[in-house]
Design an enzyme around this catalytic site. Structure first.
Site, PDB file in Angstrom:
ATOM      1  N   ASN A   1       8.260  -2.299  11.458  1.00 47.89           N
ATOM      2  CA  ASN A   1       9.314  -1.377  11.857  1.00 47.89           C
ATOM      3  C   ASN A   1       8.790   0.054  11.968  1.00 47.89           C
ATOM      4  O   ASN A   1       8.606   0.573  13.064  1.00 47.89           O
ATOM      5  CB  ASN A   1      10.461  -1.470  10.847  1.00 47.89           C
ATOM      6  N   ASP A   2       8.495   0.664  10.825  1.00 49.79           N
ATOM      7  CA  ASP A   2       8.090   2.075  10.849  1.00 49.79           C
ATOM      8  C   ASP A   2       6.823   2.314  11.666  1.00 49.79           C
ATOM      9  O   ASP A   2       6.655   3.375  12.255  1.00 49.79           O
ATOM     10  CB  ASP A   2       7.878   2.577   9.418  1.00 49.79           C
ATOM     11  N   VAL A   3       5.920   1.328  11.684  1.00 46.32           N
ATOM     12  CA  VAL A   3       4.636   1.543  12.362  1.00 46.32           C
ATOM     13  C   VAL A   3       4.754   1.509  13.880  1.00 46.32           C
ATOM     14  O   VAL A   3       3.776   1.746  14.579  1.00 46.32           O
ATOM     15  CB  VAL A   3       3.565   0.510  11.910  1.00 46.32           C
TER      16      VAL A   3
END
Lengths: 118, 480
Positions: free
Chosen positions: B400-402
């Site tokens: 997600n964040d990456v």
């Protein structure tokens, strides 16, 4: 006074400096794909502390020295053996295309060369 | 004389084999032999160290039989238990295993220092100070690593945060340093031999251990890899320092090499997480202020897993972005099965791995390798990021964040500046996700709302099974 030109402490510091530099350069060249095995591998390398533990234990004269010497060898051996076991298992899994995956659960500290001819 | 010579030679050989082994680890091709070479060095050094029996002091000679027996028991017990646990640990639990073994190393360094201190074996102020510093670092590494292990293992759940914690930690550190200073002063001034101060020595170790616990408790589980890496460096340093006191170059070299390597990895990791090391250690991530979330345009567009599978089957190139969610769902094998089907249909498939995918750097690579994915299909951020522009499909699974484009565009985002995988630049993006929740950093991901992105909701494993079925059904109908 010592008959040497350089104080032994500075010899030690020089060794430290060179070793630190070597570590930095060698590790810097390891690709990111191998960073986890590298961390466990360096974890394994400081397991050499077990040798210091053996020296301390073999030279122990009192019960308290024996107790801590025993701990040092116990922990040091754990560090070395555990670090080796996990690193070797992880590295054995990395295979190029066209090689069947090798299975992780093997026993014995045999070298893990890539299988040839397949 | 002869035993000493042999020990000297084997120490030198061990140091060389460690360095050579680590150097061989710089490529997946030679890495397995690298760890073997280092292992030989370790074995040789341990065997040779039994030659110490020829050089023990007169005082220790009567105890030699018992000491050798104790040494053998400790080697077999410690080595055996760790070997067994290392052989049976799951690949997903590697971070905590590394933490555990690392803590043992730190404990060993501290225990060596304890023998030196309780036995009053150090000569001169320099040796005493170095012993104490090594003891301090080793003890902190021991207790800190154990807390890190407990957190990753799920034994300790919530980070423990109390107001004024930093102050308490600071005071404990000062108190420990004061005790160390007192020991040096007492020994150097000749007022009291170390032998007569067992209480102060004990307190010194106790407060160092306490500091390691207090230092690590407030740090969240997501930051543990950085912490483990720091303690790895610490243990190396402690080993090196105790090596100096004992006069064994092998310990000095191995310890310092690991110290530098650990520092390097720590900085690398912190950079990939967009944090500074100080930020990880001294601020409470997640508990910090909430920031305003920018408005996101567009909507979430769910799509059926089978349709997504068939779309990929007819694509020219697919890049897969795996995240830790994939490992949680234990779906790596299924993913590789899908990849093999796509490859058989002529699709070019590659994996793009972010440096902090997984619970420690490189863990995702290990998990993919475990599933049988050849390493030449696995690419790191810098090597593949430009290729998203030209690829047909980016398949994001459990990450997600990456892949959050806010890291490139939104200056107010805490992710801003973090290197990310540019999955959003692919012509089509599929995101496999359990639900609409946010990632670790609790930040809205604009990618999910983009026009070229579809969401595939469900457990990663179940979704992949559906994709595989869909692709197989296409193959069988075209074959018929």
């Amino acid at each position: 006074m010592s008959s040497q030109i350089t104080n032994p402490t500075f010899v030690a510091l020089t060794i430290f400096m060179l070793a630190a530099f070597t570590g930095w350069v060698i590790i810097g060249r390891v690709p990111a794909i191998l960073h986890t095995p590298l961390m466990s591998g360096s974890d394994f390398v400081h397991g050499i502390v077990v040798v210091g533990g053996l020296f301390a234990l073999l030279n122990a004269t009192t019960a308290i020295e024996q107790a801590f010497g025993f701990l040092a060898v116990l922990f040091g051996a754990g560090n070395a053996a555990g670090g080796y076991a996990v690193t070797e298992r992880m590295l054995a899994m990395f295979q190029p295309s066209g090689h069947p995956a090798r299975h992780a659960r093997r026993s014995g500290p045999r070298p893990v060369h890539a299988r040839k001819g397949r | 004389m002869i035993p000493q010579l042999i020990i000297g030679v084997t120490d030198l050989a061990a140091a060389f084999l460690f360095l050579y082994g680590l150097k061989r680890m710089s490529s997946p091709v030679t890495a397995p032999s690298g760890i073997f070479v280092a292992g030989v060095g370790m074995l040789v050094a341990i065997l040779a160290s039994f030659l110490y029996v020829f050089g023990v002091s007169a005082a220790a000679r009567p105890h030699l039989g018992i000491n050798v027996g104790l040494a053998l028991i400790a080697l077999v017990l410690g080595g055996g238990a760790a070997w067994w646990s290392g052989k049976k640990a799951a690949m997903t639990s590697m971070p905590q295993m590394v933490a555990l073994y690392n803590g043992m190393g730190g404990g060993a360094a501290a225990a060596i220092a304890a023998v030196e201190l309780f036995g009053d074996k150090t000569r001169g102020a320099t040796q005493l100070v170095v012993t104490l510093v090594g003891a301090l670092i080793g003890a902190v590494s021991l207790s800190g690593s154990l807390i890190a292990w407990a957190k990753l293992e799920g034994i300790l759940h919530k980070p423990l945060r109390v107001r004024g914690q930093q102050v308490v930690n600071g005071l404990v550190m000062l108190w420990t340093l004061a005790l160390g200073g007192y020991l040096v002063f007492a020994a150097a001034s000749g007022r009291a031999p170390l032998m007569s101060l067992p209480l102060a020595i004990g307190l010194f170790f106790g407060s160092a251990l306490l500091f390691g616990v207090l230092m690590t408790l407030p740090i969240g589980g997501a930051d543990m890899p950085v912490v483990i890496s720091i303690y790895n460096a610490c243990t190396g340093l402690a080993v090196g320092l105790e090596g100096f006191v004992l006069g064994t170059p092998a310990l000095m070299i191995a310890g310092m090499v690991v110290g530098a390597a650990g520092l390097f990895l720590t900085l690398l990791m912190a950079k990939a997480m967009n944090r500074s090391v100080g930020n990880v250690l001294f601020t409470n991530f997640g508990g910090a202020k909430k920031h305003a979330q920018g408005d996101v345009k567009g909507s979430l567009k769910p799509v059926d897993a089978g349709d997504a599978g068939i779309f990929m089957r007819y694509a020219g190139s697919v890049i897969i972005v795996p995240g830790y969610g994939l490992a949680v769902a234990q779906a790596e094998q299924k993913l590789y099965e899908l990849v093999k089907l796509l490859q058989a249909a002529g699709v070019s498939v590659r994996f793009a791995v972010h440096p902090v995918a997984g619970r420690m750097p490189g863990q995702m690579d290990v998990l993919l390798a475990e599933a049988g994915v050849p390493y030449d299909l696995i690419f790191q951020l810098d090597d593949i990021n430009d290729d998203f522009k030209t690829c047909d499909v980016a398949l994001v699974i459990g990450a997600n964040d990456v892949v959050n484009p806010a890291a490139r565009t939104d200056k107010s985002s805490p992710l801003y500046g973090m290197p990310i995988l540019d999955a959003d630049q692919a012509k089509k993006v599929y995101v496999v996700k359990r639900g609409e929740g946010k990632g670790y950093a609790d930040i809205v991901n604009g990618l999910f709302y983009a026009d070229n992105c579809n969401m595939v909701y469900g457990d990663a494993r179940a979704v992949l099974v559906k994709m595989i079925e869909a692709v197989r059904s296409v193959e069988s109908s075209t074959a018929a």
